[in-house]
Motif scaffolding. Structure first.
Motif, PDB file in Angstrom:
ATOM      1  N   MET A 172      46.468  -1.819 -44.884  1.00  0.00           N
ATOM      2  CA  MET A 172      46.266  -2.281 -45.641  1.00  0.00           C
ATOM      3  C   MET A 172      46.795  -2.516 -46.908  1.00  0.00           C
ATOM      4  O   MET A 172      48.098  -2.375 -46.687  1.00  0.00           O
ATOM      5  N   SER A 173      47.520  -3.999 -47.023  1.00  0.00           N
ATOM      6  CA  SER A 173      48.457  -4.640 -47.654  1.00  0.00           C
ATOM      7  C   SER A 173      48.022  -4.488 -49.709  1.00  0.00           C
ATOM      8  O   SER A 173      46.987  -4.359 -49.917  1.00  0.00           O
ATOM      9  N   ALA A 174      48.560  -3.924 -50.307  1.00  0.00           N
ATOM     10  CA  ALA A 174      48.720  -3.865 -51.682  1.00  0.00           C
ATOM     11  C   ALA A 174      48.700  -5.239 -52.256  1.00  0.00           C
ATOM     12  O   ALA A 174      49.495  -5.683 -52.136  1.00  0.00           O
ATOM     13  N   VAL A 175      47.879  -5.579 -53.378  1.00  0.00           N
ATOM     14  CA  VAL A 175      47.611  -6.805 -54.042  1.00  0.00           C
ATOM     15  C   VAL A 175      47.802  -6.831 -54.799  1.00  0.00           C
ATOM     16  O   VAL A 175      46.358  -5.982 -55.191  1.00  0.00           O
ATOM     17  N   LEU A 202      26.428  -3.340 -37.803  1.00  0.00           N
ATOM     18  CA  LEU A 202      26.598  -4.554 -36.659  1.00  0.00           C
ATOM     19  C   LEU A 202      27.163  -5.706 -37.741  1.00  0.00           C
ATOM     20  O   LEU A 202      27.725  -6.639 -36.647  1.00  0.00           O
ATOM     21  N   LEU A 203      27.530  -6.438 -39.000  1.00  0.00           N
ATOM     22  CA  LEU A 203      28.191  -6.812 -39.681  1.00  0.00           C
ATOM     23  C   LEU A 203      29.913  -6.293 -39.885  1.00  0.00           C
ATOM     24  O   LEU A 203      30.563  -7.478 -39.705  1.00  0.00           O
ATOM     25  N   PHE A 204      30.408  -5.418 -40.185  1.00  0.00           N
ATOM     26  CA  PHE A 204      31.188  -5.029 -40.457  1.00  0.00           C
ATOM     27  C   PHE A 204      32.113  -4.306 -39.359  1.00  0.00           C
ATOM     28  O   PHE A 204      31.380  -3.813 -38.282  1.00  0.00           O
ATOM     29  N   PRO A 205      33.365  -5.610 -38.872  1.00  0.00           N
ATOM     30  CA  PRO A 205      34.188  -4.504 -37.445  1.00  0.00           C
ATOM     31  C   PRO A 205      34.463  -3.152 -37.412  1.00  0.00           C
ATOM     32  O   PRO A 205      34.734  -2.997 -38.860  1.00  0.00           O
ATOM     33  N   ALA A 206      35.206  -3.531 -36.483  1.00  0.00           N
ATOM     34  CA  ALA A 206      35.724  -1.880 -36.753  1.00  0.00           C
ATOM     35  C   ALA A 206      37.162  -1.718 -36.458  1.00  0.00           C
ATOM     36  O   ALA A 206      37.199  -2.697 -36.105  1.00  0.00           O
ATOM     37  N   GLU A 207      37.888  -1.228 -36.883  1.00  0.00           N
ATOM     38  CA  GLU A 207      39.660  -0.781 -36.829  1.00  0.00           C
ATOM     39  C   GLU A 207      40.097  -1.495 -35.177  1.00  0.00           C
ATOM     40  O   GLU A 207      39.589  -0.980 -34.440  1.00  0.00           O
ATOM     41  N   GLY A 208      40.390  -2.598 -35.704  1.00  0.00           N
ATOM     42  CA  GLY A 208      41.334  -3.419 -34.335  1.00  0.00           C
ATOM     43  C   GLY A 208      40.526  -3.949 -33.378  1.00  0.00           C
ATOM     44  O   GLY A 208      41.089  -4.134 -32.894  1.00  0.00           O
ATOM     45  N   ASP A 209      39.167  -4.409 -33.986  1.00  0.00           N
ATOM     46  CA  ASP A 209      38.432  -4.887 -33.780  1.00  0.00           C
ATOM     47  C   ASP A 209      38.824  -6.717 -34.474  1.00  0.00           C
ATOM     48  O   ASP A 209      39.179  -6.532 -35.336  1.00  0.00           O
ATOM     49  N   GLU A 210      38.031  -7.952 -33.458  1.00  0.00           N
ATOM     50  CA  GLU A 210      38.378  -9.258 -33.957  1.00  0.00           C
ATOM     51  C   GLU A 210      37.126  -9.308 -35.164  1.00  0.00           C
ATOM     52  O   GLU A 210      37.670  -9.804 -36.027  1.00  0.00           O
ATOM     53  N   ASN A 254      43.247  -3.736 -51.334  1.00  0.00           N
ATOM     54  CA  ASN A 254      43.268  -3.011 -49.818  1.00  0.00           C
ATOM     55  C   ASN A 254      42.587  -3.684 -49.107  1.00  0.00           C
ATOM     56  O   ASN A 254      41.435  -3.464 -48.196  1.00  0.00           O
ATOM     57  N   ARG A 255      42.856  -4.822 -48.729  1.00  0.00           N
ATOM     58  CA  ARG A 255      42.250  -5.962 -47.842  1.00  0.00           C
ATOM     59  C   ARG A 255      42.443  -5.865 -45.897  1.00  0.00           C
ATOM     60  O   ARG A 255      44.003  -5.844 -45.957  1.00  0.00           O
ATOM     61  N   PRO A 256      42.323  -5.538 -46.142  1.00  0.00           N
ATOM     62  CA  PRO A 256      41.889  -5.564 -44.509  1.00  0.00           C
ATOM     63  C   PRO A 256      42.516  -6.139 -43.597  1.00  0.00           C
ATOM     64  O   PRO A 256      43.469  -7.311 -43.663  1.00  0.00           O
TER      65      PRO A 256
END
Length: 421
Positions: free
Chosen positions: A1-4, A75-83, A149-151
């Motif tokens: 996650m990048s700090a913004v 259904l709508l939230f991708p898993a970590e590492g998924d496109e 904490n934007r992915p």
């Protein structure tokens, strides 16, 4: 996650919704309980996932939309590492670790859940309220914390060009060999031209796994104690009105009001991480409220005392039209009443055993029921949960002609027994 930075460049509703979709939470592999929807929301917006889980459970109990929201997030939230998410992968828009078959099963399971939620089959349309509250809470969270904490976007996999040859010593083409020879001979211990080596391309570096956000320890918030105090006041006021005969303030409605106060407090405390202590009160109350909303326990009453209650009226004036008891043993002896005109009385016991004795020759018209327990009225019995009341008339061994008594006996939980003395 990048700090913004916490600046909020979002100008309106449409822009906020588009930004939310573009930076949806990722369902993590660690810290999840089922699919990682609550953990993903907590990581994305810096909220304790326990608070989110309690809110979803409460929304499921009172309306059903909590379950529908969880399935939608799955259904709508991708898993970590998924496109992309599972539903997008089902449409062929990218790669997802969720199989297409499982995504299809989730989509089909979502249909009856939404049907029960919005057609009144689950807590009489409370799903609309749950939809509004959860959507509003998610919108406000993204407006206030959407820039944190934007992915990190997952780049689509791109295969490199195929290399000529199949082994380490596959010879190159004539054009390549002549070009290499023109550039100058290379030295090799095996006297092989380096241009003829067919080595695999180096693997791209594996991106580092972003660390999970650490929840900063803040000073003790005053929201938790304030909400708890307000919940106690609401509960006390509801009980007082119930004891004074206001019919709307039943035990079910009182618990519902307390849960509403706790829910608002947990949503407000989520912004400052100061309401986790309310979870321990909200979870058991949600379970009790779910049980009490069923028709089985609709006869629970808070009026009356607690403990053993015994009454033996010796005149019609001493006979009360209603006997209310909150919890405990209730004994009513009607054998000392003089044989006068018709009499009627109602007996209501919230939790405990109720025992009523009537004269041997009285003509008794009765209605006996308990939400959960055993009923035995004039040698007629029923046992279990949610059984229909036993009704009828018993004239005794001498037949018609005795004193006329009408009894209405209702128990919340416990045993009801009516017999002759």
């Amino acid at each position: 996650m990048s700090a913004v930075s916490r600046g909020n460049p979002l100008n309106g509703f449409e822009e906020t919704v588009k930004d939310f979709w573009g930076s949806r939470p990722r369902r993590p592999q660690s810290g999840r309980k089922v699919a990682g929807v609550a953990a993903g929301l907590g990581n994305r917006y810096g909220i304790d996932p326990v608070v989110i889980r309690v809110a979803l459970v409460a929304a499921t109990v009172f309306g059903g939309f909590g379950l529908a929201f969880y399935l939608l997030g799955w259904l709508l939230f991708p898993a970590e590492g998924d496109e992309v998410s599972g539903i997008e992968a089902l449409a062929g828009r990218g790669r997802s670790s969720m199989s297409k078959g499982f995504a299809l099963v989730l989509a089909i399971a979502l249909l009856p859940v939404l049907g029960l939620t919005f057609t009144g089959g689950w807590f009489d349309g409370g799903g609309l309220i749950g939809l509004a509250l959860l959507s509003l809470g998610l919108y406000l969270l993204h407006r206030s914390r959407g820039q944190d904490n934007r992915p990190v976007p997952v780049a689509a996999f791109a295969a490199g060009p195929a290399e000529a040859g199949t082994g380490a010593f596959t010879m190159s083409s004539d054009a390549t060999t002549s070009a290499t020879a023109a550039a100058g001979p290379g030295w090799d211990p095996l006297a092989a031209d380096p241009a003829g080596w067919d080595l695999p391309a180096p693997s791209p570096p594996v991106p580092p796994v972003p660390p999970e956000p650490e929840y900063e320890r803040l000073r003790n918030s005053k929201i938790g104690p304030a909400v708890f105090g307000l919940a106690v006041i609401v509960a006390g006021t509801g009980i007082a009105l119930n004891l004074n005969g206001v019919p709307w303030f039943s035990l079910q409605h009182i618990i519902g009001m307390v849960l509403a106060v706790l829910g608002v407090g947990m949503v407000a405390g989520a912004f400052v991480r100061g309401s986790r202590g309310l979870v321990g009160l909200a979870v058991p109350l949600s379970i009790v409220g779910m049980l009490l909303t069923t028709s089985t326990f609709g006869d629970l009453d808070l009026r009356g005392g607690v403990g053993d209650l015994s009454a033996t009226p010796r005149s019609v004036a001493e006979l009360q039209p209603e006997y209310h008891h909150a919890a405990g043993q209730l004994n009513l002896d009607l054998t000392q009443l003089p044989p006068t005109g018709p009499i009627t009385t109602t007996v209501n016991n919230g939790a405990g055993d109720t025992n009523i004795v009537v004269p041997a020759n009285a003509d008794v018209t009765y209605s006996c029921e308990t939400s959960a327990g055993n009923v035995n009225c004039f040698n007629r019995s029923s046992d279990g949960v949610g059984q229909p009341p036993l009704t009828g008339t018993d004239n005794g061994e001498d037949g018609v002609g005795g004193q006329q008594i009408t009894l209405h006996v209702t128990n919340g939980v416990g045993t009801v027994e009516v017999h002759r003395g």
